[in-house]
Design a protein around this motif. Sequence first.
Motif, PDB file in Angstrom:
ATOM      1  N   ARG A  17      -8.869   9.540   6.906  1.00  0.00           N
ATOM      2  CA  ARG A  17      -8.272   8.990   5.799  1.00  0.00           C
ATOM      3  C   ARG A  17      -6.712   9.362   5.550  1.00  0.00           C
ATOM      4  NH1 ARG A  17     -11.324   4.897   4.047  1.00  0.00           N
ATOM      5  NH2 ARG A  17     -13.390   5.796   3.890  1.00  0.00           N
ATOM      6  N   GLY A  19      -3.873   8.751   6.868  1.00  0.00           N
ATOM      7  CA  GLY A  19      -2.874   7.929   6.565  1.00  0.00           C
ATOM      8  C   GLY A  19      -2.541   7.199   5.170  1.00  0.00           C
ATOM      9  N   GLN A  20      -3.895   6.996   4.544  1.00  0.00           N
ATOM     10  CA  GLN A  20      -4.046   6.475   3.046  1.00  0.00           C
ATOM     11  C   GLN A  20      -3.670   7.536   2.102  1.00  0.00           C
ATOM     12  OE1 GLN A  20      -8.126   5.731   3.047  1.00  0.00           O
ATOM     13  NE2 GLN A  20      -7.976   3.673   3.822  1.00  0.00           N
ATOM     14  N   MET A  21      -4.002   8.740   2.449  1.00  0.00           N
ATOM     15  CA  MET A  21      -3.614  10.094   1.565  1.00  0.00           C
ATOM     16  C   MET A  21      -1.981  10.208   1.539  1.00  0.00           C
ATOM     17  SD  MET A  21      -6.470  12.921   2.802  1.00  0.00           S
ATOM     18  CE  MET A  21      -5.507  14.187   1.700  1.00  0.00           C
ATOM     19  N   ALA A  23       0.208   7.780   2.322  1.00  0.00           N
ATOM     20  CA  ALA A  23       0.874   6.583   1.808  1.00  0.00           C
ATOM     21  C   ALA A  23       0.945   6.879  -0.133  1.00  0.00           C
ATOM     22  CB  ALA A  23       0.013   5.407   1.718  1.00  0.00           C
ATOM     23  N   VAL A  24      -0.496   7.233  -0.374  1.00  0.00           N
ATOM     24  CA  VAL A  24      -0.505   7.348  -1.784  1.00  0.00           C
ATOM     25  C   VAL A  24       0.444   8.686  -2.527  1.00  0.00           C
ATOM     26  CG1 VAL A  24      -2.051   8.260  -3.664  1.00  0.00           C
ATOM     27  CG2 VAL A  24      -2.959   6.470  -2.002  1.00  0.00           C
ATOM     28  N   ALA A 437      -3.721  11.531  -3.901  1.00  0.00           N
ATOM     29  CA  ALA A 437      -4.187  11.370  -2.702  1.00  0.00           C
ATOM     30  C   ALA A 437      -5.537  11.983  -2.572  1.00  0.00           C
ATOM     31  CB  ALA A 437      -3.398  12.175  -1.590  1.00  0.00           C
ATOM     32  N   LEU A 440      -8.119   9.591  -4.244  1.00  0.00           N
ATOM     33  CA  LEU A 440      -8.137   8.202  -3.595  1.00  0.00           C
ATOM     34  C   LEU A 440      -9.295   8.498  -2.838  1.00  0.00           C
ATOM     35  CD1 LEU A 440      -7.525   5.268  -3.273  1.00  0.00           C
ATOM     36  CD2 LEU A 440      -5.817   6.019  -1.497  1.00  0.00           C
ATOM     37  N   VAL A 441      -9.097   9.659  -1.804  1.00  0.00           N
ATOM     38  CA  VAL A 441     -10.073   9.755  -0.655  1.00  0.00           C
ATOM     39  C   VAL A 441     -11.415  10.113  -1.272  1.00  0.00           C
ATOM     40  CG1 VAL A 441     -10.614  11.507   0.972  1.00  0.00           C
ATOM     41  CG2 VAL A 441      -8.329  10.808   0.869  1.00  0.00           C
ATOM     42  N   LEU A 444     -12.799   6.778  -2.197  1.00  0.00           N
ATOM     43  CA  LEU A 444     -13.137   5.817  -1.119  1.00  0.00           C
ATOM     44  C   LEU A 444     -14.374   6.183  -0.391  1.00  0.00           C
ATOM     45  CD1 LEU A 444      -9.636   5.283   0.436  1.00  0.00           C
ATOM     46  CD2 LEU A 444     -10.946   3.649  -0.772  1.00  0.00           C
ATOM     47  N   THR A 484       1.471   4.221  14.846  1.00  0.00           N
ATOM     48  CA  THR A 484       1.027   4.829  13.339  1.00  0.00           C
ATOM     49  C   THR A 484       1.894   6.242  13.393  1.00  0.00           C
ATOM     50  OG1 THR A 484      -0.924   3.641  13.260  1.00  0.00           O
ATOM     51  CG2 THR A 484      -0.692   5.453  11.775  1.00  0.00           C
TER      52      THR A 484
END
Length: 522
Positions: A17, A19-21, A23-24, A437, A440-441, A444, A484
């Motif tokens: 995760r 990448g998502q972390m 980004a947030v 972040a 969010l993780v 998810l 990425t």
Amino acid sequence: MEYELTLSDYLSILKRRWGQMLAVAGLILAASIATALLLAPVYQSTGTILVESQQIPPDLVKATVTSYADERIEVIKQRVMTRENLYRIIQKYKLYPDEVDSQTTSTLVDQLREALSVELVSADVQGVKGGKATIAFKVGFEYVKPEIAHKVANEIVTLFLDENVKVRTERATETTEFLTQELDKLKIELEEVENKVASFKQKNANSLPEHLEMHMGMMQRVDADIKELDREYKSTQEELRYLDVELTSTQSAIKSVGKESLTISELDKAKAELDRSLVLYKDTHPTIRALKRKIETLEKAVLSPAEVKVPANNVENDLVVAKIKAQIEAAKVRLSSISDQKRSMQAKIGQLQSQVTQSPQVERGMFTLMRDYENAKAKYEEVKSKQVNAKIAEHLESENKAERFSILEPPIFPDKPIKPDRKKIIALGIFASLAGALGLVALLETLDKRVRGLESLTSLIKMRPLVVIPYITTQAELKRAKKTTKYVLISIATLVILVLAIIHFMIMPLDFLMAKLLTKFV
């Protein structure tokens, strides 16, 4: 049995995760940085006003305004921050130009009122209730333009100073006017009581307590005069009695001499009467004189009858008799006069006794009136003294010698904004980005129902798999991973450069920061 995540699981989640972390966290941090940069700066101009104590010792002159400084400051604050004053300031300095057309007057006035601040400065003072006293206060104004903030702060400070003088002067004047009105009322009351006292004294002039001793003395003197009149009355009666005897004797003597004979018995009787009278009266008493004249006449008649000359004619006899009768009439008139005088004095004694009898009642009424008079006089003098002190205090206020406000530090031109605190906003953004972040993780992973890892599968099916086939990465996935990674590295580099720029321009130049770090760690 529920499966518990291990450290390898957490590392796997972060790897999966990241990448998502990133980004947030980047979005939240960028938003906080943008907020810190885009918020308009707010400047504050503050002036300090000193509360000076009375210059003249309070033991000599007492001020009419006795409220505490903090209470008076609060009152002045309410009078300064009225709707009329604040709207006038908005119009004068053209405050909030972007909101004048869209907001109501009340909203603008409330906004200005919130931008104004009054902060009390206290100090430990002995002899003051609570141990603390307000010795100064600060007046400030916040605005987006420093020059406007400075001008408005000066305006507010001036209003505070003027309003303080106005309030103190008004209170001193109102106190003087009130005491003057009360003094006029008390003066009228005092004059009414004085008129009552004067009328009472005039009505009871002869029965006043201060005349009691005089009346008693007069009664004693009149009583002595009455006794003297009684003695004189008795004396006159005796004189009249013996004048009658003398008249009778004279008439008899004239007749006896005409016949050339006198009886010795009459002479002896006259001498015996003289002896008795000398025991009671003095030689000068009319009775004694009358008896002596009678004896002298009888002796002449007895011893020398030939020598006693009978008047040649009846005219001389009538003259002698008329003289004695005139003396008798005079004595009668004197008796009547003495009786009249005695009656007059007795009436006077009766009048004096009546006045003495009424004196206690008059004294009681006089005491009541004098008590009212003394009370009215004391009130009048007390208010008169207060009025004089109030006039002095009013003059003290007009000369600005009483407790006053003076500018200790005038409002200064603000050289840097007090809001927003960009450092705190960015620091909060960093913490918020990390928390966002991780949150969010966690969200998810909670929503993801897939089974990952050998241990998780074993816990689920209650048996261990015989063979584990590892994940096989394709060429497309490798290219996508490289791309990425490239974007992530570029983003990280951009973020580092942005952070360094923020530190350099908003917190501290980088060369100074490096110098401090070297000084601290080397």
